[in-house]
Design a protein around this motif. Structure first.
Motif, PDB file in Angstrom:
ATOM      1  N   HIS A 353       0.826  -1.209   0.000  1.00 56.32           N
ATOM      2  CA  HIS A 353       0.000   0.000   0.000  1.00 56.32           C
ATOM      3  C   HIS A 353       0.860   1.259   0.000  1.00 56.32           C
ATOM      4  O   HIS A 353       0.587   2.215  -0.742  1.00 56.32           O
ATOM      5  N   MET A 354       1.900   1.275   0.815  1.00 61.61           N
ATOM      6  CA  MET A 354       2.706   2.478   1.014  1.00 61.61           C
ATOM      7  C   MET A 354       3.536   2.854  -0.210  1.00 61.61           C
ATOM      8  O   MET A 354       3.626   4.038  -0.578  1.00 61.61           O
ATOM      9  N   LEU A 355       4.176   1.883  -0.822  1.00 60.88           N
ATOM     10  CA  LEU A 355       5.168   2.182  -1.850  1.00 60.88           C
ATOM     11  C   LEU A 355       4.577   2.859  -3.090  1.00 60.88           C
ATOM     12  O   LEU A 355       5.139   3.851  -3.578  1.00 60.88           O
ATOM     13  N   PRO A 356       3.456   2.391  -3.630  1.00 56.63           N
ATOM     14  CA  PRO A 356       2.886   3.094  -4.792  1.00 56.63           C
ATOM     15  C   PRO A 356       2.440   4.514  -4.469  1.00 56.63           C
ATOM     16  O   PRO A 356       2.533   5.404  -5.324  1.00 56.63           O
ATOM     17  N   LEU A 357       1.971   4.737  -3.251  1.00 56.90           N
ATOM     18  CA  LEU A 357       1.550   6.087  -2.877  1.00 56.90           C
ATOM     19  C   LEU A 357       2.743   7.034  -2.813  1.00 56.90           C
ATOM     20  O   LEU A 357       2.660   8.194  -3.218  1.00 56.90           O
ATOM     21  N   MET A 429      11.138  16.079   3.654  1.00 56.01           N
ATOM     22  CA  MET A 429      10.902  14.653   3.469  1.00 56.01           C
ATOM     23  C   MET A 429       9.477  14.279   3.855  1.00 56.01           C
ATOM     24  O   MET A 429       8.913  14.825   4.801  1.00 56.01           O
ATOM     25  N   THR A 430       8.910  13.340   3.119  1.00 57.28           N
ATOM     26  CA  THR A 430       7.572  12.841   3.388  1.00 57.28           C
ATOM     27  C   THR A 430       7.609  11.325   3.508  1.00 57.28           C
ATOM     28  O   THR A 430       8.492  10.656   2.967  1.00 57.28           O
ATOM     29  N   LEU A 431       6.622  10.799   4.210  1.00 59.65           N
ATOM     30  CA  LEU A 431       6.521   9.356   4.435  1.00 59.65           C
ATOM     31  C   LEU A 431       5.051   8.962   4.344  1.00 59.65           C
ATOM     32  O   LEU A 431       4.194   9.620   4.933  1.00 59.65           O
ATOM     33  N   CYS A 432       4.774   7.917   3.587  1.00 53.94           N
ATOM     34  CA  CYS A 432       3.422   7.388   3.483  1.00 53.94           C
ATOM     35  C   CYS A 432       3.292   6.154   4.366  1.00 53.94           C
ATOM     36  O   CYS A 432       4.225   5.337   4.454  1.00 53.94           O
ATOM     37  N   CYS A 433       2.143   6.001   5.022  1.00 50.10           N
ATOM     38  CA  CYS A 433       1.916   4.870   5.912  1.00 50.10           C
ATOM     39  C   CYS A 433       0.736   4.042   5.390  1.00 50.10           C
ATOM     40  O   CYS A 433       0.086   4.422   4.409  1.00 50.10           O
ATOM     41  N   PRO A 434       0.428   2.916   6.006  1.00 45.65           N
ATOM     42  CA  PRO A 434      -0.678   2.082   5.524  1.00 45.65           C
ATOM     43  C   PRO A 434      -2.044   2.770   5.562  1.00 45.65           C
ATOM     44  O   PRO A 434      -2.972   2.313   4.889  1.00 45.65           O
TER      45      PRO A 434
END
Length: 463
Positions: A353-357, A429-434
């Protein structure tokens, strides 16, 4: 004109407007900030919490998933996520449930339970190293691994990359300047010369790496597989494998710290890129936000550690205080939370879920940069992405630092905060989570577009 392509006067005018907006929008945070300054140094429980872009600290009321809420009732979409501490979202339900379960069964006992065994097995399966230890933080893990490395190799010098991030271990608080190792600027209360036993070299510089190792006094290279705290800096193709090759050539150990880069893959860059370290470290996200760190070691290292403990000499009798461990290390609450996180939260589905976002977000940043004709770049790695104020993504810590524009960065961050979006402070920096959604990503992009449009519309912004 600055390297960012935007004039300082326009940035200051933009910032002043946003500071006023924040103060008007957040009366309860303003009141708490005034109250806090009488009992908390700097008005915050840890001094760096005052280093955000806001004119006073933003006080949080609660957080869940990819959202948090401040004391004034505003909702925020969080792309900072505790700077990786909440990489899998705030209070993941399985971890919150584990905390409640363990709260009635004991918090800390200085003895292991079954959770510890299960965690060791899961860590070995996931990261490929057979033996594990549990600490309170990644800083502790790095500090203890360094002790083991020095004891095993009987060497004292630690090698790090310029601009590295390994928590608050004293030995890593050095920088590289014109080929010399110097103390990191701003270091408070340092009583001894760190450069005696620490050496700093540029990232992605194979010649400097070999020259440093060839001196024959390096116990270990401690490194992130990609730099993440000086601004994101990715390794050149083959560089990390060169680190492994050269450390072996010169009988030094390789320690990989994946506290941030664990967002890349379920086995980290270590498994994804087959880095084969002697020691492996992860900290803040491993127990779902519960304070906890781990380090793993290879079978040869475990044997060498045992020899150190059992061996005897006048200088090292093999017994007594090792200088490692704290009373709360591997406490029962942390172990139960780590087990829940490894089994139910930090899963292949979460990464899927996280990586494509994150890719969608990085592509959106690039489109904005092109749209506004800015000489900026975007760096991405796994669930992370960052826009940087330089035309080409940096290859060293020094290049990343040279691209900093603190005033512009803080102005853009404050604009986002005022509109309910948080990204990592200190750089972009940004980070996407589930729990992050495509709508969340698109909203960040559209809001940043509005910020740039308004900033660049200020007279003289591009002069």
């Amino acid at each position: 004109m600055t390297a960012s392509g935007i004039s300082p006067s326009a940035v200051e005018a933009f910032s002043q407007r946003e500071r006023e907006r924040f103060l008007a929008r957040n009366p309860k945070s303003v009141a708490l900030a005034e109250r806090a300054r009488h009992s908390l140094y700097g008005g915050v429980p840890m001094h760096w919490m005052a280093d955000w872009s806001t004119p006073v600290p933003l006080f949080v009321e609660r957080a869940k998933g990819a959202r948090f809420y401040d004391v004034d009732g505003h909702e925020y979409t969080d792309f900072c996520l505790g700077d990786t501490g909440s990489m899998f979202g705030h209070s993941p339900t399985p971890v919150a449930r584990a905390m409640a379960e363990q709260a009635e069964r004991g918090l800390t006992t200085m003895l292991p339970g079954e959770d510890a065994v299960v965690c060791g097995e899961l860590l070995a399966e996931r990261f490929g190293l057979p033996y594990w230890q549990v600490t309170a933080t990644a800083t502790d893990s790095n500090r203890y691994v360094l002790r083991w490395a020095r004891a095993i190799t009987k060497r004292k010098v630690l090698l790090v990359f310029d601009g590295c991030y390994h928590g608050t271990v004293d030995d890593v608080m050095v920088r590289s300047r014109n080929g010399d190792t110097v103390h990191r600027p701003g270091l408070v209360g340092q009583a001894y010369d760190l450069t005696q036993y620490s050496r700093s070299i540029p990232f992605n510089d194979v010649a400097a790496l070999e020259a440093a190792l060839a001196q024959g006094d390096v116990c270990a290279l401690l490194c992130e597989p990609a730099m993440t705290n000086i601004g994101m800096v990715l390794p050149e193709p083959g560089f990390m494998h060169k680190c492994r090759e050269l450390t072996r050539k010169y009988n030094s150990l390789l320690i990989i710290d994946e506290t941030h880069t664990i967002s890349t893959d379920i086995g980290g860059c270590t498994q994804l890129w087959q880095l084969d370290p002697d020691f492996f470290v992860v900290g803040k996200p491993i127990a779902g936000g519960m304070p906890c760190g781990i380090f793993g070691c290879s079978a040869p290292m475990a044997e060498a550690m045992q020899q150190v403990q059992q061996g005897g000499s006048e200088d090292n009798p093999g017994h007594g205080h090792s200088g490692m461990g704290t009373t709360l290390s591997a406490n029962a609450l942390a172990m139960h939370c780590m087990r829940a996180n490894l089994e139910q939260v930090m899963t292949p589905a979460a990464y899927a879920h996280m990586l494509p976002l994150a890719k969608r977000l990085a592509d959106g940043f690039r489109e904005l940069i092109n749209k506004h004709k800015l000489q900026w770049s975007v760096t991405e790695l796994g669930a992370r992405s960052e826009f940087q104020f330089c035309a080409v993504s940096p290859k060293t810590g020094a290049e990343a630092e040279a691209a900093f524009h603190d005033e512009l960065q803080m102005a853009l961050h404050l604009y986002l905060i005022n509109r309910g979006i948080l990204i990592t402070p200190f750089h972009n920096m940004t980070l996407c989570c589930p729990d992050t959604s495509a709508d969340d990503v698109d909203r960040l992009i559209s809001t940043l577009n509005e910020a740039l449009t308004e900033l660049l519309a200020i007279p003289g912004a591009r002069e």
